[in-house]
Write a protein that holds these residues in place. Sequence first.
Motif, mmCIF file in Angstrom:
data_model
loop_
_atom_site.group_PDB
_atom_site.id
_atom_site.type_symbol
_atom_site.label_atom_id
_atom_site.label_comp_id
_atom_site.label_asym_id
_atom_site.label_seq_id
_atom_site.Cartn_x
_atom_site.Cartn_y
_atom_site.Cartn_z
ATOM 1 N N LYS A 108 103.203 108.634 48.334
ATOM 2 C CA LYS A 108 102.879 108.541 46.914
ATOM 3 C C LYS A 108 101.358 108.519 46.789
ATOM 4 C CE LYS A 108 104.295 106.208 42.779
ATOM 5 N NZ LYS A 108 105.150 105.205 42.181
ATOM 6 N N VAL A 109 100.802 109.455 46.005
ATOM 7 C CA VAL A 109 99.344 109.553 45.883
ATOM 8 C C VAL A 109 98.856 109.259 44.466
ATOM 9 C CG1 VAL A 109 99.004 111.101 47.835
ATOM 10 C CG2 VAL A 109 99.484 112.062 45.585
ATOM 11 N N GLY A 110 99.718 108.729 43.672
ATOM 12 C CA GLY A 110 99.367 108.371 42.307
ATOM 13 C C GLY A 110 100.623 107.931 41.585
ATOM 14 N N PRO A 111 100.485 107.527 40.340
ATOM 15 C CA PRO A 111 101.653 107.018 39.620
ATOM 16 C C PRO A 111 102.763 108.060 39.460
ATOM 17 C CG PRO A 111 99.746 107.173 38.161
ATOM 18 C CD PRO A 111 99.270 107.499 39.538
ATOM 19 N N ASN A 112 102.433 109.329 39.372
ATOM 20 C CA ASN A 112 103.440 110.370 39.154
ATOM 21 C C ASN A 112 103.346 111.505 40.170
ATOM 22 O OD1 ASN A 112 104.446 109.095 36.801
ATOM 23 N ND2 ASN A 112 102.693 109.904 35.662
ATOM 24 N N ARG A 113 102.800 111.227 41.335
ATOM 25 C CA ARG A 113 102.605 112.322 42.294
ATOM 26 C C ARG A 113 102.962 111.861 43.703
ATOM 27 N NH1 ARG A 113 100.851 117.478 42.880
ATOM 28 N NH2 ARG A 113 99.235 117.853 44.398
ATOM 29 N N ARG A 114 103.746 112.700 44.400
ATOM 30 C CA ARG A 114 104.112 112.474 45.795
ATOM 31 C C ARG A 114 103.808 113.728 46.586
ATOM 32 N NH1 ARG A 114 110.361 110.936 45.317
ATOM 33 N NH2 ARG A 114 110.371 111.022 47.591
ATOM 34 N N ILE A 115 103.460 113.528 47.828
ATOM 35 C CA ILE A 115 103.326 114.645 48.755
ATOM 36 C C ILE A 115 104.423 114.479 49.798
ATOM 37 C CG2 ILE A 115 101.895 115.762 50.492
ATOM 38 C CD1 ILE A 115 99.462 114.833 48.888
ATOM 39 N N VAL A 116 105.338 115.431 49.808
ATOM 40 C CA VAL A 116 106.466 115.410 50.723
ATOM 41 C C VAL A 116 106.393 116.665 51.573
ATOM 42 C CG1 VAL A 116 108.971 115.410 50.927
ATOM 43 C CG2 VAL A 116 107.868 114.100 49.099
ATOM 44 N N GLN A 117 106.267 116.474 52.870
ATOM 45 C CA GLN A 117 106.167 117.604 53.790
ATOM 46 C C GLN A 117 107.336 117.576 54.763
ATOM 47 O OE1 GLN A 117 102.294 118.463 55.441
ATOM 48 N NE2 GLN A 117 103.205 119.220 57.338
ATOM 49 N N LEU A 118 107.969 118.740 54.951
ATOM 50 C CA LEU A 118 109.100 118.887 55.861
ATOM 51 C C LEU A 118 108.854 120.110 56.737
ATOM 52 C CD1 LEU A 118 110.526 118.483 52.671
ATOM 53 C CD2 LEU A 118 112.160 117.544 54.260
ATOM 54 N N THR A 119 109.414 120.084 57.953
ATOM 55 C CA THR A 119 109.215 121.196 58.880
ATOM 56 C C THR A 119 110.549 121.638 59.464
ATOM 57 O OG1 THR A 119 107.027 120.344 59.443
ATOM 58 C CG2 THR A 119 107.977 121.963 60.947
ATOM 59 N N PRO A 120 110.819 122.949 59.429
ATOM 60 C CA PRO A 120 112.027 123.456 60.083
ATOM 61 C C PRO A 120 111.940 123.220 61.588
ATOM 62 C CG PRO A 120 111.051 125.137 58.650
ATOM 63 C CD PRO A 120 110.058 124.008 58.760
ATOM 64 N N PRO A 121 113.074 122.999 62.261
ATOM 65 C CA PRO A 121 113.048 122.796 63.714
ATOM 66 C C PRO A 121 112.358 123.969 64.421
ATOM 67 C CG PRO A 121 115.260 122.435 62.837
ATOM 68 C CD PRO A 121 114.429 122.980 61.718
ATOM 69 N N GLY A 122 111.393 123.653 65.266
ATOM 70 C CA GLY A 122 110.701 124.669 66.051
ATOM 71 C C GLY A 122 109.623 125.448 65.324
ATOM 72 N N SER A 123 109.378 125.141 64.076
ATOM 73 C CA SER A 123 108.422 125.917 63.281
ATOM 74 C C SER A 123 107.019 125.315 63.341
ATOM 75 C CB SER A 123 108.871 125.976 61.821
ATOM 76 O OG SER A 123 107.944 126.707 61.039
ATOM 77 N N GLY A 124 106.022 126.168 63.276
ATOM 78 C CA GLY A 124 104.639 125.729 63.150
ATOM 79 C C GLY A 124 104.216 125.646 61.695
ATOM 80 N N CYS A 125 105.062 126.095 60.790
ATOM 81 C CA CYS A 125 104.766 126.084 59.356
ATOM 82 C C CYS A 125 105.702 125.103 58.667
ATOM 83 C CB CYS A 125 104.939 127.482 58.767
ATOM 84 S SG CYS A 125 104.488 127.603 57.022
ATOM 85 N N SER A 126 105.153 124.314 57.776
ATOM 86 C CA SER A 126 105.916 123.316 57.031
ATOM 87 C C SER A 126 106.051 123.740 55.577
ATOM 88 C CB SER A 126 105.203 121.967 57.075
ATOM 89 O OG SER A 126 105.060 121.522 58.401
#
Length: 136
Positions: A35-53
């Motif tokens: 959570k980076v503010g009252p109404n903002r989240r940064i959610v990062q996910l990565t596929p298995p084996g991937s270098g890109c999220s």
Amino acid sequence: MDWKLEVVVIPVSDIDRSIAFYTDQLGFKLDHDVKVGPNRRIVQLTPPGSGCSIVLGTGQSMPPGSLHGLQLTVNDVRAARAELLKRQMDVGEIQVLGGASARPAAPEENLNHVGFLFFKDPDGNSWAIQEINSRP
């Protein structure tokens, strides 16, 4: 110099629903949920084996469901389809792309480079999964 694609922002309407979809149904790893503010989240996910999220975003310049043409690659699209079906994912039949139009894959057909699955996330962002098990 290497130029690597690191993150793609996916416009979604409901972050929690999207986290559940990408982790439970697709098997992506949740890297962080901050959570980076009252109404903002940064959610990062990565596929298995991937270098890109992927980063899930709300309130972006793109409306939820407007991202199309995202593509994952696997070395066995039949096994990928079976795994997704086991995870209760709504995926279509394997398609062979090439020639005049797409057609259903034959049971023993070599699908390297031509075998694809297609699906959408809960907001309608569309994805393809392509079989690539060798490269020229």
